[in-house]
Design a protein around this motif. Structure first.
Motif, PDB file in Angstrom:
ATOM      1  N   LYS A  35       0.835  -1.194   0.000  1.00  0.00           N
ATOM      2  CA  LYS A  35       0.000   0.000   0.000  1.00  0.00           C
ATOM      3  C   LYS A  35       0.872   1.247   0.000  1.00  0.00           C
ATOM      4  O   LYS A  35       1.991   1.243   0.518  1.00  0.00           O
ATOM      5  CB  LYS A  35      -0.886   0.054   1.251  1.00  0.00           C
ATOM      6  N   LYS A  36       0.336   2.324  -0.573  1.00  0.00           N
ATOM      7  CA  LYS A  36       0.921   3.646  -0.417  1.00  0.00           C
ATOM      8  C   LYS A  36       0.122   4.362   0.670  1.00  0.00           C
ATOM      9  O   LYS A  36      -1.099   4.493   0.560  1.00  0.00           O
ATOM     10  CB  LYS A  36       0.866   4.432  -1.724  1.00  0.00           C
ATOM     11  N   VAL A  37       0.826   4.803   1.710  1.00  0.00           N
ATOM     12  CA  VAL A  37       0.172   5.339   2.905  1.00  0.00           C
ATOM     13  C   VAL A  37       0.745   6.708   3.238  1.00  0.00           C
ATOM     14  O   VAL A  37       1.956   6.915   3.160  1.00  0.00           O
ATOM     15  CB  VAL A  37       0.390   4.393   4.113  1.00  0.00           C
ATOM     16  N   VAL A  38      -0.121   7.632   3.652  1.00  0.00           N
ATOM     17  CA  VAL A  38       0.348   8.912   4.165  1.00  0.00           C
ATOM     18  C   VAL A  38      -0.255   9.133   5.547  1.00  0.00           C
ATOM     19  O   VAL A  38      -1.451   8.944   5.766  1.00  0.00           O
ATOM     20  CB  VAL A  38       0.014  10.089   3.215  1.00  0.00           C
ATOM     21  N   ASP A  39       0.621   9.511   6.482  1.00  0.00           N
ATOM     22  CA  ASP A  39       0.231   9.837   7.851  1.00  0.00           C
ATOM     23  C   ASP A  39       0.303  11.347   8.002  1.00  0.00           C
ATOM     24  O   ASP A  39       1.382  11.940   7.901  1.00  0.00           O
ATOM     25  CB  ASP A  39       1.170   9.133   8.842  1.00  0.00           C
TER      26      ASP A  39
ATOM     27  N   VAL B 242       5.398   4.244   3.007  1.00  0.00           N
ATOM     28  CA  VAL B 242       4.794   5.154   3.984  1.00  0.00           C
ATOM     29  C   VAL B 242       5.438   6.540   3.916  1.00  0.00           C
ATOM     30  O   VAL B 242       6.660   6.677   3.995  1.00  0.00           O
ATOM     31  CB  VAL B 242       4.922   4.588   5.415  1.00  0.00           C
ATOM     32  N   THR B 243       4.585   7.540   3.787  1.00  0.00           N
ATOM     33  CA  THR B 243       4.996   8.940   3.832  1.00  0.00           C
ATOM     34  C   THR B 243       4.401   9.562   5.092  1.00  0.00           C
ATOM     35  O   THR B 243       3.242   9.315   5.421  1.00  0.00           O
ATOM     36  CB  THR B 243       4.497   9.710   2.592  1.00  0.00           C
ATOM     37  N   ALA B 244       5.191  10.347   5.793  1.00  0.00           N
ATOM     38  CA  ALA B 244       4.722  11.017   7.005  1.00  0.00           C
ATOM     39  C   ALA B 244       4.909  12.510   6.852  1.00  0.00           C
ATOM     40  O   ALA B 244       5.998  12.969   6.506  1.00  0.00           O
ATOM     41  CB  ALA B 244       5.481  10.501   8.226  1.00  0.00           C
ATOM     42  N   VAL B 245       3.854  13.276   7.099  1.00  0.00           N
ATOM     43  CA  VAL B 245       3.920  14.730   6.922  1.00  0.00           C
ATOM     44  C   VAL B 245       3.549  15.438   8.220  1.00  0.00           C
ATOM     45  O   VAL B 245       2.779  14.929   9.035  1.00  0.00           O
ATOM     46  CB  VAL B 245       2.997  15.214   5.777  1.00  0.00           C
ATOM     47  N   ASP B 246       4.123  16.615   8.394  1.00  0.00           N
ATOM     48  CA  ASP B 246       3.780  17.457   9.539  1.00  0.00           C
ATOM     49  C   ASP B 246       4.107  18.893   9.177  1.00  0.00           C
ATOM     50  O   ASP B 246       5.046  19.150   8.413  1.00  0.00           O
ATOM     51  CB  ASP B 246       4.569  17.037  10.777  1.00  0.00           C
ATOM     52  N   ILE B 247       3.362  19.811   9.713  1.00  0.00           N
ATOM     53  CA  ILE B 247       3.628  21.227   9.465  1.00  0.00           C
ATOM     54  C   ILE B 247       4.776  21.735  10.320  1.00  0.00           C
ATOM     55  O   ILE B 247       5.396  22.741  10.015  1.00  0.00           O
ATOM     56  CB  ILE B 247       2.345  22.060   9.715  1.00  0.00           C
ATOM     57  N   SER B 248       5.100  20.996  11.388  1.00  0.00           N
ATOM     58  CA  SER B 248       6.128  21.402  12.340  1.00  0.00           C
ATOM     59  C   SER B 248       7.482  20.812  11.983  1.00  0.00           C
ATOM     60  O   SER B 248       7.648  19.591  11.940  1.00  0.00           O
ATOM     61  CB  SER B 248       5.741  20.959  13.758  1.00  0.00           C
ATOM     62  N   GLU B 249       8.459  21.667  11.747  1.00  0.00           N
ATOM     63  CA  GLU B 249       9.818  21.216  11.456  1.00  0.00           C
ATOM     64  C   GLU B 249      10.411  20.491  12.661  1.00  0.00           C
ATOM     65  O   GLU B 249      11.102  19.482  12.532  1.00  0.00           O
ATOM     66  CB  GLU B 249      10.695  22.397  11.064  1.00  0.00           C
ATOM     67  N   GLY B 250      10.125  21.005  13.873  1.00  0.00           N
ATOM     68  CA  GLY B 250      10.629  20.373  15.089  1.00  0.00           C
ATOM     69  C   GLY B 250      10.102  18.962  15.270  1.00  0.00           C
ATOM     70  O   GLY B 250      10.847  18.052  15.650  1.00  0.00           O
TER      71      GLY B 250
END
Length: 276
Positions: free
Chosen positions: A113-117, A138-146
């Motif tokens: 599967k292609k998954v994004v968190d 799996v791709t994981a994204v966040d707006i926070s650089e920290g």
């Protein structure tokens, strides 16, 4: 007269409870520092406590009285049997979110599967999925650089190959996904007084609060998900216990051809939405 471990910890616990705080936190913190499991605790609890250990308890007690979460004092928390670094840039992973991961795995047993968190924080969801399903992309994204820096460190330590991207929801995604999963900010401003003082004071506000009565990020995921979810894809979301019907309506409107269901957590509260 010499004191035992259990006497000192019981006294500290009672002190916390008298102040309106969670008494178990001091035992949880001390056992983690000693790396003792429950069996080791039973073996040692009646022993005389060394001065150094009593000093540790006193120092931690003072920090707990300041409402600092024990996981931030330790610098880690366990999630899905994996140890994750936590900092003030990340939410503390919680058992309810483990249920979201377990549900996703239960409903996706085989095939890559292609998954994004979305809003990965410590990376707990993304990394746990990757370790359980090594053939998933799996791709994981966040707006926070920290937060992303912490998540990348956790992925490296746990040897999980994750593609991390700084992104506002799905803005950095460039290909369709089979699974979209998220524990997004979902607390409304009027729920501030219902939250524990330690959460209000120390956990990152951008990972907790959302506009539109806590629904703003769900609305954005629904809109952007229409573009980036494969036709046979699925969405898994953690929700606030009062939001089931509202979030269900958002996604049923965005995906009228799909079934949108509300799932309860171990306490019987509405906690998850599945779109499939």
């Amino acid at each position: 007269m010499a004191k035992t471990y259990v006497e000192v910890l019981s006294g500290a616990s009672s002190f916390l409870e008298a102040a309106g705080k969670e008494g178990y936190a001091i035992e949880y913190l001390f056992l983690a520092r000693k790396n003792w499991d429950k069996t080791q605790w039973l073996l040692h609890m009646r022993e005389e406590i060394p001065t150094a250990d009593e000093a540790i308890i006193e120092k931690d007690l003072a920090k707990l009285m300041e409402n600092i979460p024990p996981q931030y004092l330790l610098g880690f928390e366990y999630f899905f049997d994996h140890r994750f670094k936590v900092t003030a840039d990340t939410l503390i992973p919680r058992p309810e979110t483990e249920e979201l991961v377990a549900l996703c795995l239960e409903l996706n047993v085989s095939s890559p599967k292609k998954v994004v968190d979305i809003g990965t924080g410590t990376g707990a969801i993304a990394i746990s999925l990757k370790l359980a399903r090594p053939d998933w992309q799996v791709t994981a994204v966040d707006i926070s650089e920290g937060a992303l820096q912490v998540a990348e460190e956790n992925a490296k330590n746990l040897q999980a190959a994750i593609d991390f991207r700084q992104s506002d929801v799905l803005s950095a995604i460039t290909e369709k996904q089979d699974i979209i999963i998220s524990n997004p900010p979902y607390i409304s401003k009027d729920e501030w007084d219902l939250m524990d003082e330690s959460v209000r004071t120390y956990e990152p506000k951008t990972a907790l609060f959302a506009e539109n009565n806590g629904l703003a990020i769900y609305q954005k995921i629904a809109i952007e998900g229409q573009k980036w979810l494969n036709p046979q894809g699925m969405i898994f979301l953690e929700i606030g216990f009062r939001q089931g019907t509202a979030v269900q309506l958002i996604f049923q409107t965005a995906f009228p051809e799909k079934k949108v269901t509300i799932h309860q957590d171990m306490s019987g509260n509405d906690r998850m939405i599945v779109v499939c």
